[in-house]
Design an enzyme around this catalytic site. Structure first.
Site, PDB file in Angstrom:
ATOM      1  N   THR A 131      -3.425  12.806 -20.860  1.00  0.00           N
ATOM      2  CA  THR A 131      -3.086  13.602 -22.133  1.00  0.00           C
ATOM      3  C   THR A 131      -4.267  14.895 -22.712  1.00  0.00           C
ATOM      4  O   THR A 131      -5.175  14.905 -21.924  1.00  0.00           O
ATOM      5  CB  THR A 131      -3.138  12.523 -23.448  1.00  0.00           C
ATOM      6  OG1 THR A 131      -3.356  13.337 -24.823  1.00  0.00           O
ATOM      7  CG2 THR A 131      -4.705  11.815 -23.313  1.00  0.00           C
ATOM      8  N   ASP A 132      -3.555  15.783 -23.269  1.00  0.00           N
ATOM      9  CA  ASP A 132      -4.425  17.011 -23.927  1.00  0.00           C
ATOM     10  C   ASP A 132      -5.500  16.434 -24.767  1.00  0.00           C
ATOM     11  O   ASP A 132      -6.259  17.058 -24.945  1.00  0.00           O
ATOM     12  CB  ASP A 132      -3.421  17.869 -24.329  1.00  0.00           C
ATOM     13  CG  ASP A 132      -2.873  17.457 -25.699  1.00  0.00           C
ATOM     14  OD1 ASP A 132      -2.772  16.365 -25.947  1.00  0.00           O
ATOM     15  OD2 ASP A 132      -2.310  18.454 -26.285  1.00  0.00           O
ATOM     16  N   GLU A 133      -5.530  15.039 -25.361  1.00  0.00           N
ATOM     17  CA  GLU A 133      -6.356  14.935 -26.188  1.00  0.00           C
ATOM     18  C   GLU A 133      -7.919  14.662 -25.690  1.00  0.00           C
ATOM     19  O   GLU A 133      -8.791  14.802 -26.312  1.00  0.00           O
ATOM     20  CB  GLU A 133      -6.169  13.608 -26.733  1.00  0.00           C
ATOM     21  CG  GLU A 133      -4.606  13.644 -27.537  1.00  0.00           C
ATOM     22  CD  GLU A 133      -4.216  12.518 -28.469  1.00  0.00           C
ATOM     23  OE1 GLU A 133      -4.732  11.779 -28.957  1.00  0.00           O
ATOM     24  OE2 GLU A 133      -2.986  12.473 -28.688  1.00  0.00           O
ATOM     25  N   LYS A 160      -9.066   7.683 -22.152  1.00  0.00           N
ATOM     26  CA  LYS A 160      -8.349   8.514 -21.117  1.00  0.00           C
ATOM     27  C   LYS A 160      -9.050   9.474 -20.290  1.00  0.00           C
ATOM     28  O   LYS A 160      -9.054   9.606 -19.249  1.00  0.00           O
ATOM     29  CB  LYS A 160      -7.043   9.191 -21.982  1.00  0.00           C
ATOM     30  CG  LYS A 160      -5.970   8.283 -22.391  1.00  0.00           C
ATOM     31  CD  LYS A 160      -5.130   7.596 -21.444  1.00  0.00           C
ATOM     32  CE  LYS A 160      -4.338   8.725 -20.475  1.00  0.00           C
ATOM     33  NZ  LYS A 160      -3.353   7.693 -19.560  1.00  0.00           N
TER      34      LYS A 160
HETATM   35  P1  NAD Z   1       3.602   3.666 -24.353  1.00  0.00           P
HETATM   36  O1  NAD Z   1       2.725   3.030 -25.307  1.00  0.00           O
HETATM   37  O2  NAD Z   1       5.016   3.902 -25.028  1.00  0.00           O
HETATM   38  O3  NAD Z   1       3.906   2.715 -22.952  1.00  0.00           O
HETATM   39  C1  NAD Z   1       2.764   2.333 -22.521  1.00  0.00           C
HETATM   40  C2  NAD Z   1       3.378   1.369 -21.413  1.00  0.00           C
HETATM   41  O4  NAD Z   1       2.394   0.728 -20.730  1.00  0.00           O
HETATM   42  C3  NAD Z   1       4.111  -0.051 -22.158  1.00  0.00           C
HETATM   43  O5  NAD Z   1       5.120  -0.054 -21.257  1.00  0.00           O
HETATM   44  C4  NAD Z   1       2.744  -1.103 -22.069  1.00  0.00           C
HETATM   45  O6  NAD Z   1       3.722  -2.397 -22.033  1.00  0.00           O
HETATM   46  C5  NAD Z   1       2.346  -0.814 -20.623  1.00  0.00           C
HETATM   47  N1  NAD Z   1       1.032  -1.205 -20.585  1.00  0.00           N
HETATM   48  C6  NAD Z   1      -0.045  -1.210 -21.357  1.00  0.00           C
HETATM   49  N2  NAD Z   1      -0.869  -1.945 -20.968  1.00  0.00           N
HETATM   50  C7  NAD Z   1      -0.775  -2.544 -19.730  1.00  0.00           C
HETATM   51  C8  NAD Z   1      -1.394  -3.258 -18.986  1.00  0.00           C
HETATM   52  N3  NAD Z   1      -2.620  -3.598 -19.046  1.00  0.00           N
HETATM   53  N4  NAD Z   1      -0.891  -3.399 -17.972  1.00  0.00           N
HETATM   54  C9  NAD Z   1       0.353  -3.005 -17.377  1.00  0.00           C
HETATM   55  N5  NAD Z   1       1.138  -2.226 -18.106  1.00  0.00           N
HETATM   56  C10 NAD Z   1       0.479  -1.864 -19.483  1.00  0.00           C
HETATM   57  O7  NAD Z   1       3.311   5.049 -23.878  1.00  0.00           O
HETATM   58  P2  NAD Z   1       3.648   6.540 -23.710  1.00  0.00           P
HETATM   59  O8  NAD Z   1       3.763   7.266 -24.797  1.00  0.00           O
HETATM   60  O9  NAD Z   1       4.986   6.133 -22.643  1.00  0.00           O
HETATM   61  O10 NAD Z   1       2.474   7.028 -22.560  1.00  0.00           O
HETATM   62  C11 NAD Z   1       2.670   6.782 -21.452  1.00  0.00           C
HETATM   63  C12 NAD Z   1       1.186   7.634 -20.496  1.00  0.00           C
HETATM   64  O11 NAD Z   1       1.488   8.857 -21.055  1.00  0.00           O
HETATM   65  C13 NAD Z   1       0.011   7.099 -21.137  1.00  0.00           C
HETATM   66  O12 NAD Z   1      -0.731   6.918 -20.066  1.00  0.00           O
HETATM   67  C14 NAD Z   1      -0.618   8.007 -22.147  1.00  0.00           C
HETATM   68  O13 NAD Z   1      -1.746   8.159 -22.229  1.00  0.00           O
HETATM   69  C15 NAD Z   1       0.191   9.439 -21.660  1.00  0.00           C
HETATM   70  N6  NAD Z   1       0.633  10.361 -22.536  1.00  0.00           N
HETATM   71  C16 NAD Z   1       1.215  10.204 -23.685  1.00  0.00           C
HETATM   72  C17 NAD Z   1       1.780  11.121 -24.684  1.00  0.00           C
HETATM   73  C18 NAD Z   1       2.662  10.917 -25.737  1.00  0.00           C
HETATM   74  O14 NAD Z   1       2.954  11.914 -26.538  1.00  0.00           O
HETATM   75  N7  NAD Z   1       2.894   9.755 -25.792  1.00  0.00           N
HETATM   76  C19 NAD Z   1       1.196  12.490 -24.416  1.00  0.00           C
HETATM   77  C20 NAD Z   1       0.574  12.752 -23.245  1.00  0.00           C
HETATM   78  C21 NAD Z   1       0.114  11.692 -22.426  1.00  0.00           C
HETATM   79  P1  TYD Z   2       0.994  10.274 -33.423  1.00  0.00           P
HETATM   80  O1  TYD Z   2       2.233  10.293 -33.326  1.00  0.00           O
HETATM   81  O2  TYD Z   2       0.199   9.096 -33.738  1.00  0.00           O
HETATM   82  O3  TYD Z   2       0.205  11.179 -32.310  1.00  0.00           O
HETATM   83  P2  TYD Z   2      -1.331  11.453 -31.865  1.00  0.00           P
HETATM   84  O4  TYD Z   2      -2.146  10.838 -32.615  1.00  0.00           O
HETATM   85  O5  TYD Z   2      -1.557  11.016 -30.603  1.00  0.00           O
HETATM   86  O6  TYD Z   2      -1.152  13.027 -31.829  1.00  0.00           O
HETATM   87  O7  TYD Z   2       0.516  11.376 -34.681  1.00  0.00           O
HETATM   88  C1  TYD Z   2       0.964  12.790 -34.502  1.00  0.00           C
HETATM   89  C2  TYD Z   2       0.326  13.548 -35.620  1.00  0.00           C
HETATM   90  O8  TYD Z   2       0.708  12.762 -37.030  1.00  0.00           O
HETATM   91  C3  TYD Z   2      -1.043  13.318 -35.963  1.00  0.00           C
HETATM   92  O9  TYD Z   2      -1.612  14.185 -36.615  1.00  0.00           O
HETATM   93  C4  TYD Z   2      -1.321  12.140 -36.942  1.00  0.00           C
HETATM   94  C5  TYD Z   2      -0.308  12.048 -37.862  1.00  0.00           C
HETATM   95  N1  TYD Z   2       0.442  10.995 -38.281  1.00  0.00           N
HETATM   96  C6  TYD Z   2       0.872  11.104 -39.940  1.00  0.00           C
HETATM   97  O10 TYD Z   2       0.409  11.875 -40.520  1.00  0.00           O
HETATM   98  N2  TYD Z   2       1.431   9.798 -40.316  1.00  0.00           N
HETATM   99  C7  TYD Z   2       1.769   8.721 -39.665  1.00  0.00           C
HETATM  100  O11 TYD Z   2       2.262   7.764 -39.923  1.00  0.00           O
HETATM  101  C8  TYD Z   2       1.499   8.749 -38.020  1.00  0.00           C
HETATM  102  C9  TYD Z   2       1.906   7.714 -37.081  1.00  0.00           C
HETATM  103  C10 TYD Z   2       0.615   9.934 -37.743  1.00  0.00           C
END
Ligand code: NAD
Ligand code: TYD
Length: 350
Positions: A131-133, A160
């Site tokens: 992630t960019d975080e 991460k």
């Molecule tokens: P998500 O929470 O939707 O899915 C995570 C998956 O991992 C789930 O299916 C869960 O069951 C599985 N999981 C969790 N713990 C586990 C464990 N101990 N063993 C096996 N499986 C396990 O997450 P996402 O949003 O799809 O993110 C996927 C990846 O991408 C993550 O690594 C996250 O850090 C990264 N990422 C997410 C975003 C975003 O905007 N969602 C952005 C950048 C990077």
């Molecule tokens: P989120 O979707 O949780 O992603 P991330 O924290 O990983 O960026 O949140 C996106 C943005 O929205 C973040 O600035 C937090 C804000 N937010 C709200 O204002 N209300 C909400 O209910 C949630 C879940 C997030």
């Protein structure tokens, strides 16, 4: 024939990556490993679950023995690692769960790859999705590049960042072929309704308050999830060993502006009068340590590997709303908890 282990394939992004690989590469064998936490939903993959080149295994990546047994049984050519605890708010409540899965789980996978791929590191690939975080928070200006120093603030981003460092350490120390990508916030179908966009869609649909943290001035850089999956495909196949790529859509939105746009789209789709959904916006206590702004510079990926985002945000957001409104059953099963029995019903006796 390539055999690829994709972890976290039942989650939001993972399911899009699994679908893309299963459908695009019929000559690859895709093994989806997932623990099926609250965020894992096998109904996300209903359309590919019977494909001959797809298999699901229910394993927790914290369980090193189970991981080692799987590596001993399957001669994987590559790992694409997405399994993680992914929600910042949950990490504030329970940081240890994030250390266990995101750090220990990643190290368990790296250890298995290190052991079972010995002597063939140049023919194997470990791709870590991050992630960019990890870069921390920006002020009003500037963007994250691949050389921005790590400065994570939340327990999620700290975990991460730690896993990214371990992946690089295994490349540098053991000579394993590792690549990493760091992506901005994703949106699209099959997104668990605890994150901002799907939560707001669900609440607007049900006439419930839409919680906006603080003054809604935090900025996120949103990317269509299928563009992320395509970037992962390109990087997996083309990146040189040890490389890192930032993935983002040059698409920054203040939370409050995004929510207003979403309300406008929902008014139109639900036949409400303009401004009706926006009345649901409710400012609530800010998130602790809330990062002000994220913005990704993805020039390296665009120039070196010719990847560009395919969708404008307004179009992508409308498509996302359409998907949620057309998939009532998915949303109801997720909000009621019914989705958790999908594995028992469809997979247990396979
Ligand atoms: P998500 O929470 O939707 O899915 C995570 C998956 O991992 C789930 O299916 C869960 O069951 C599985 N999981 C969790 N713990 C586990 C464990 N101990 N063993 C096996 N499986 C396990 O997450 P996402 O949003 O799809 O993110 C996927 C990846 O991408 C993550 O690594 C996250 O850090 C990264 N990422 C997410 C975003 C975003 O905007 N969602 C952005 C950048 C990077
Ligand atoms: P989120 O979707 O949780 O992603 P991330 O924290 O990983 O960026 O949140 C996106 C943005 O929205 C973040 O600035 C937090 C804000 N937010 C709200 O204002 N209300 C909400 O209910 C949630 C879940 C997030």
């Amino acid at each position: 024939m390539k055999k690829i282990l994709i972890t976290g394939g039942a989650g939001f992004i993972g399911s899009h990556v699994v679908r893309r690989f299963v459908n695009t590469y019929p000559n690859y064998q895709i093994v989806n490993l997932d623990k099926l936490t609250y965020a894992g939903n096998l109904a996300n993959l209903k359309d590919v679950e019977n494909q001959p080149n797809y298999r699901f295994v229910k394993i927790d990546i914290i369980d090193a023995q189970a991981i080692n047994e799987l590596f001993a049984e399957e001669n994987f050519d590559a790992v694409i690692h997405l399994a993680a605890e992914s929600h910042v708010d949950r990490s504030i409540v329970d940081p240890t769960a994030f250390v266990m899965t995101n750090v220990i789980g990643t190290v368990n996978l790296l250890n298995a790859a290190r052991e079972y791929w010995k002597g063939a590191y140049d023919q194997k690939r470990f791709y870590h999705v991050s992630t960019d975080e990890v870069y921390g928070a920006l002020g009003e200006t500037g963007m994250f590049t691949e050389t921005t120093a790590y400065d994570p603030h939340s327990p999620y981003s700290a975990s991460k960042a730690s896993s990214d460092h371990f992946v690089r350490a295994y490349h540098d120390t053991y000579g394993m072929d590792c690549v990493i990508s760091n992506c901005s916030n994703n949106y699209g179908s099959h997104h668990f309704p605890e994150k901002l966009i799907p939560l707001a869609i669900n609440n607007i649909k049900n006439n419930k308050p839409v919680p906006v943290y603080g003054k809604g001035e935090n900025v996120r850089d949103w990317l269509w999830v299928e563009d992320h999956a395509r970037a992962i495909d390109v990087i997996f196949h083309q990146a040189k060993t040890g490389e890192t790529y930032n993935i983002g859509g040059h698409n920054e939105w203040k939370n409050i502006d995004l929510i207003h746009l979403l309300c406008k789209i929902m008014d139109k789709k639900l036949g409400r009068k303009e401004g009706e959904s926006a009345e649901l916006i409710t400012f609530v206590t800010d998130r602790a340590g809330h990062d002000l702004r994220y913005a990704i510079d993805s020039t390296k990926l665009q120039k070196e590997l010719d990847w560009v985002p395919s969708l404008q945000f307004e179009e992508g957001l409308e498509k996302t709303v359409d998907w949620y409104l057309a998939n009532d059953e998915w949303l109801n099963n997720v909000t009621s908890g019914n989705y958790q029995s999908y594995y028992e019903k469809q997979y247990k006796n396979r």
